[in-house]
Design a protein around this motif. Sequence first.
Motif, mmCIF file in Angstrom:
data_model
loop_
_atom_site.group_PDB
_atom_site.id
_atom_site.type_symbol
_atom_site.label_atom_id
_atom_site.label_comp_id
_atom_site.label_asym_id
_atom_site.label_seq_id
_atom_site.Cartn_x
_atom_site.Cartn_y
_atom_site.Cartn_z
ATOM 1 N N LEU A 90 26.130 47.344 48.813
ATOM 2 C CA LEU A 90 26.057 46.194 49.721
ATOM 3 C C LEU A 90 27.428 45.855 50.296
ATOM 4 O O LEU A 90 27.559 45.504 51.468
ATOM 5 N N PHE A 91 28.454 45.968 49.477
ATOM 6 C CA PHE A 91 29.820 45.729 49.929
ATOM 7 C C PHE A 91 30.163 46.702 51.062
ATOM 8 O O PHE A 91 30.722 46.311 52.098
ATOM 9 N N ALA A 92 29.812 47.976 50.871
ATOM 10 C CA ALA A 92 30.083 48.983 51.898
ATOM 11 C C ALA A 92 29.313 48.686 53.182
ATOM 12 O O ALA A 92 29.858 48.818 54.293
ATOM 13 N N ILE A 93 28.067 48.269 53.052
ATOM 14 C CA ILE A 93 27.274 47.924 54.239
ATOM 15 C C ILE A 93 27.922 46.759 54.977
ATOM 16 O O ILE A 93 28.024 46.750 56.211
ATOM 17 N N GLY A 94 28.377 45.750 54.220
ATOM 18 C CA GLY A 94 29.051 44.619 54.846
ATOM 19 C C GLY A 94 30.308 45.037 55.596
ATOM 20 O O GLY A 94 30.582 44.562 56.706
ATOM 21 N N LEU A 95 31.078 45.967 55.012
ATOM 22 C CA LEU A 95 32.281 46.455 55.693
ATOM 23 C C LEU A 95 31.917 47.214 56.967
ATOM 24 O O LEU A 95 32.532 47.015 58.024
ATOM 25 N N LEU A 96 30.923 48.079 56.876
ATOM 26 C CA LEU A 96 30.542 48.901 58.029
ATOM 27 C C LEU A 96 29.969 48.060 59.152
ATOM 28 O O LEU A 96 30.136 48.394 60.339
ATOM 29 N N TYR A 133 39.901 49.057 49.424
ATOM 30 C CA TYR A 133 39.360 49.558 50.686
ATOM 31 C C TYR A 133 39.266 48.441 51.721
ATOM 32 O O TYR A 133 39.517 48.654 52.920
ATOM 33 N N LEU A 134 38.893 47.249 51.262
ATOM 34 C CA LEU A 134 38.836 46.109 52.179
ATOM 35 C C LEU A 134 40.217 45.835 52.760
ATOM 36 O O LEU A 134 40.362 45.563 53.972
ATOM 37 N N ALA A 135 41.246 45.936 51.936
ATOM 38 C CA ALA A 135 42.610 45.720 52.430
ATOM 39 C C ALA A 135 42.997 46.761 53.482
ATOM 40 O O ALA A 135 43.658 46.453 54.476
ATOM 41 N N VAL A 136 42.572 48.008 53.272
ATOM 42 C CA VAL A 136 42.873 49.061 54.248
ATOM 43 C C VAL A 136 42.211 48.754 55.585
ATOM 44 O O VAL A 136 42.827 48.873 56.651
ATOM 45 N N LEU A 137 40.935 48.352 55.536
ATOM 46 C CA LEU A 137 40.229 48.035 56.780
ATOM 47 C C LEU A 137 40.848 46.830 57.486
ATOM 48 O O LEU A 137 40.744 46.705 58.712
ATOM 49 N N ARG A 138 41.474 45.968 56.730
ATOM 50 C CA ARG A 138 42.163 44.826 57.332
ATOM 51 C C ARG A 138 43.603 45.163 57.713
ATOM 52 O O ARG A 138 44.383 44.277 58.060
ATOM 53 N N ASP A 139 43.943 46.457 57.626
ATOM 54 C CA ASP A 139 45.280 46.938 57.983
ATOM 55 C C ASP A 139 46.357 46.236 57.163
ATOM 56 O O ASP A 139 47.399 45.843 57.691
ATOM 57 N N ASP A 140 46.078 46.089 55.871
ATOM 58 C CA ASP A 140 47.024 45.430 54.970
ATOM 59 C C ASP A 140 47.165 46.267 53.699
ATOM 60 O O ASP A 140 46.722 45.866 52.611
ATOM 61 N N PRO A 141 47.781 47.458 53.806
ATOM 62 C CA PRO A 141 47.889 48.316 52.617
ATOM 63 C C PRO A 141 48.689 47.683 51.494
ATOM 64 O O PRO A 141 48.476 48.005 50.324
ATOM 65 N N ALA A 142 49.602 46.763 51.821
ATOM 66 C CA ALA A 142 50.367 46.094 50.765
ATOM 67 C C ALA A 142 49.442 45.285 49.858
ATOM 68 O O ALA A 142 49.637 45.243 48.632
ATOM 69 N N ALA A 143 48.425 44.641 50.452
ATOM 70 C CA ALA A 143 47.453 43.898 49.632
ATOM 71 C C ALA A 143 46.646 44.851 48.766
ATOM 72 O O ALA A 143 46.339 44.548 47.604
ATOM 73 N N GLY A 144 46.299 46.009 49.315
ATOM 74 C CA GLY A 144 45.599 47.011 48.520
ATOM 75 C C GLY A 144 46.444 47.493 47.356
ATOM 76 O O GLY A 144 45.943 47.696 46.242
ATOM 77 N N ARG A 145 47.748 47.657 47.603
ATOM 78 C CA ARG A 145 48.643 48.089 46.537
ATOM 79 C C ARG A 145 48.720 47.021 45.437
ATOM 80 O O ARG A 145 48.736 47.341 44.242
ATOM 81 N N ARG A 146 48.756 45.747 45.835
ATOM 82 C CA ARG A 146 48.797 44.669 44.826
ATOM 83 C C ARG A 146 47.530 44.677 43.971
ATOM 84 O O ARG A 146 47.588 44.461 42.754
ATOM 85 N N THR A 147 46.396 44.922 44.616
ATOM 86 C CA THR A 147 45.138 44.979 43.869
ATOM 87 C C THR A 147 45.163 46.111 42.849
ATOM 88 O O THR A 147 44.775 45.935 41.686
ATOM 89 N N ALA A 148 45.648 47.286 43.281
ATOM 90 C CA ALA A 148 45.727 48.428 42.363
ATOM 91 C C ALA A 148 46.699 48.135 41.221
ATOM 92 O O ALA A 148 46.425 48.461 40.057
ATOM 93 N N ALA A 149 47.832 47.527 41.536
ATOM 94 C CA ALA A 149 48.830 47.227 40.505
ATOM 95 C C ALA A 149 48.290 46.214 39.496
ATOM 96 O O ALA A 149 48.526 46.341 38.282
ATOM 97 N N ASN A 150 47.549 45.217 39.976
ATOM 98 C CA ASN A 150 46.973 44.222 39.065
ATOM 99 C C ASN A 150 45.942 44.856 38.131
ATOM 100 O O ASN A 150 45.887 44.540 36.937
ATOM 101 N N ALA A 151 45.110 45.740 38.701
ATOM 102 C CA ALA A 151 44.119 46.418 37.868
ATOM 103 C C ALA A 151 44.804 47.308 36.835
ATOM 104 O O ALA A 151 44.384 47.383 35.677
ATOM 105 N N LEU A 152 45.867 47.961 37.249
ATOM 106 C CA LEU A 152 46.606 48.840 36.347
ATOM 107 C C LEU A 152 47.286 48.055 35.227
ATOM 108 O O LEU A 152 47.394 48.531 34.093
ATOM 109 N N HIS A 153 47.708 46.850 35.535
ATOM 110 C CA HIS A 153 48.323 46.000 34.510
ATOM 111 C C HIS A 153 47.332 45.710 33.382
ATOM 112 O O HIS A 153 47.716 45.612 32.211
ATOM 113 N N ARG A 154 46.042 45.616 33.749
ATOM 114 C CA ARG A 154 45.016 45.349 32.733
ATOM 115 C C ARG A 154 44.591 46.619 31.991
ATOM 116 O O ARG A 154 44.163 46.554 30.842
ATOM 117 N N GLU A 155 44.663 47.781 32.668
ATOM 118 C CA GLU A 155 44.216 49.042 32.058
ATOM 119 C C GLU A 155 45.266 50.126 32.285
ATOM 120 O O GLU A 155 45.056 51.079 33.043
#
Length: 278
Positions: free
Chosen positions: A104-110, A141-163
């Motif tokens: 559903l998330f992907a459909i919303g993005l598309l 992926y949402l950050a990429v579509l919004r042309d904000d790769p820095a936000a995508g990087r923050r999301t990945a870094a936060n997830a990595l901090h937990r795992e």
Amino acid sequence: ALLRSDDGGIERQLGAELALQQFYCTLGHGLALFFAGQLEESLGRFEQVLALADAAPEQRPHIAVMLAQVLWALGSEDHRALARQHLLEAMAEHPAFLPGLATLFAIGLLQDDGELVGAVRAELASVPSDPQRCVPRLESYLAVLRDDPAAGRRTAANALHREPEDASLWLLLADFDALCHQHAGAARAAAAALRLFRQAMCVRQAWSAAPPQALLNSATLRLATAALTVESRALAADAAASGSGCGAAMFAAKRAVMYGPWMEDTWACLAKVHGDGH
């Protein structure tokens, strides 16, 4: 009387087993048709699978997602509206089913439907378990579509901090470091993913019956080849910027080909690094 009762129980058991076999055979046929590109025929099989789902009720949400994907692949506005409607109805019955939420998330993005994306994000926040790390990927992926790769990087870094022991999250961070043109960081993150991959493979023989999900996510050949290609491209970009040689990048690209010689991405990476070095 007792014998007749036993005969009835055996008949019911055989009937249930036959229904289950019919369900999975029809499902397999539908999937084969889908991957062969015969979408209309595949749709018919998945509709039959839904009718047979009483034999395997735990598979209903999975079938709902597959049916929605077939409808979406058919491409017409009517089919895609049906895919969305069908999936929304299925998720009303299974609100915490992660593959359905991701679809559903992907459909919303598309469809550029911010309301649907927002609603799914709210549901994702309450999902109790995310073994495949879908949530950080979708947010990235949402950050990429919004042309904000820095936000995508923050999301990945936060997830990595937990795992921090999950190589797939290091690979996600490497991808976003590369998007942000932080090539040295991308190479380091990819190297960390490879280190965890090697550790996971070394202890694989000693895995328990239920190994940690981070270990399962780390021990895949696809992850290793992807990390090597990211590392190779990052090292090549870093070498080009500094004017140094690209021997390390070429070495990583060759290792990627050795790990996955049937994968087109590995050969494309090797060709690019070789071309850049000449």
